[in-house]
Design a protein around this motif. Structure first.
Motif, PDB file in Angstrom:
ATOM      1  N   UNK A 172       0.827  -1.215   0.000  1.00  0.00           N
ATOM      2  CA  UNK A 172       0.000   0.000   0.000  1.00  0.00           C
ATOM      3  C   UNK A 172       0.858   1.260   0.000  1.00  0.00           C
ATOM      4  N   UNK A 173       1.934   1.245   0.750  1.00  0.00           N
ATOM      5  CA  UNK A 173       2.851   2.388   0.787  1.00  0.00           C
ATOM      6  C   UNK A 173       3.474   2.611  -0.594  1.00  0.00           C
ATOM      7  N   UNK A 174       3.878   1.522  -1.264  1.00  0.00           N
ATOM      8  CA  UNK A 174       4.448   1.634  -2.605  1.00  0.00           C
ATOM      9  C   UNK A 174       3.400   2.141  -3.585  1.00  0.00           C
ATOM     10  N   UNK A 175       2.174   1.633  -3.480  1.00  0.00           N
ATOM     11  CA  UNK A 175       1.104   2.061  -4.383  1.00  0.00           C
ATOM     12  C   UNK A 175       0.860   3.565  -4.238  1.00  0.00           C
ATOM     13  N   UNK A 176       0.810   4.062  -3.008  1.00  0.00           N
ATOM     14  CA  UNK A 176       0.595   5.492  -2.769  1.00  0.00           C
ATOM     15  C   UNK A 176       1.759   6.318  -3.337  1.00  0.00           C
ATOM     16  N   UNK A 177       2.983   5.861  -3.138  1.00  0.00           N
ATOM     17  CA  UNK A 177       4.152   6.571  -3.670  1.00  0.00           C
ATOM     18  C   UNK A 177       4.139   6.578  -5.197  1.00  0.00           C
ATOM     19  N   UNK A 178       3.751   5.446  -5.801  1.00  0.00           N
ATOM     20  CA  UNK A 178       3.679   5.372  -7.261  1.00  0.00           C
ATOM     21  C   UNK A 178       2.612   6.312  -7.809  1.00  0.00           C
ATOM     22  N   UNK A 179       1.455   6.371  -7.154  1.00  0.00           N
ATOM     23  CA  UNK A 179       0.380   7.274  -7.592  1.00  0.00           C
ATOM     24  C   UNK A 179       0.814   8.734  -7.494  1.00  0.00           C
TER      25      UNK A 179
END
Length: 163
Positions: A130-137
């Motif tokens: 989830x942290x990676x997904x937020x950073x990617x977005x």
């Protein structure tokens, strides 16, 4: 003032430590032998990776890695690095029992006995998907804004502070 020391009770301390590790369900915490075979498995490991202890103990930890990582001997290289430097840490894709992947923070710690002999490794894995997904977005949004600003030619675009 000296604080009185309580006599160590090895069995009780070992039990308390095991209860602690077993109670932590946000992190996969397990021990590996010197070759990378799984020796212990906590509740967090079961939740995160999907294997019950009886399904995974004795297996090699490389089963959590993708085919490319296994082909380039990455799991063994991680253990070699940890053995030489005391610890290895990285973020990368890991795989669950059902084949789904998650973005993991992995820390492998070399475990040495009193004589300095390598006995095995401790491994802690956290799910950072989830942290990676937020950073990617956020990165994608910033990139879209940058591209939009670069293409505008007929207008001046500038930033103002609130004052």
């Amino acid at each position: 003032m000296q604080i009185p020391q309580r006599a160590k009770q090895p069995e009780q301390a070992d039990d308390i430590f095991r209860f602690l590790v077993d109670a932590i369900d946000e992190y996969a915490i397990f021990a590996l032998d010197r070759e990378g075979h799984i020796l212990t498995w906590n509740l967090g490991a079961q939740r995160l990776k999907g294997y019950a202890p009886e399904e995974i103990i004795g297996s090699h930890f490389s089963r959590f890695y993708g085919a490319e990582d296994v082909a380039r001997n990455h799991p063994a290289n991680e253990l070699a690095y940890a053995a030489k430097h005391g610890k290895y840490e990285e973020e990368g894709w890991r795989y669950r029992k059902d084949g789904s992947k998650f973005w993991a923070n992995v820390v492998i710690t070399a475990l040495y006995d009193e004589a300095g002999e390598l006995r095995g490794f401790g491994k802690v894995t956290r799910d950072l998907t989830e942290k990676k997904r937020a950073a990617d977005l956020l990165r994608e949004s910033e990139e879209r804004l940058r591209l939009m600003v670069e293409v505008v030619q007929d207008y001046a675009i500038f930033m103002l502070d609130p004052k």
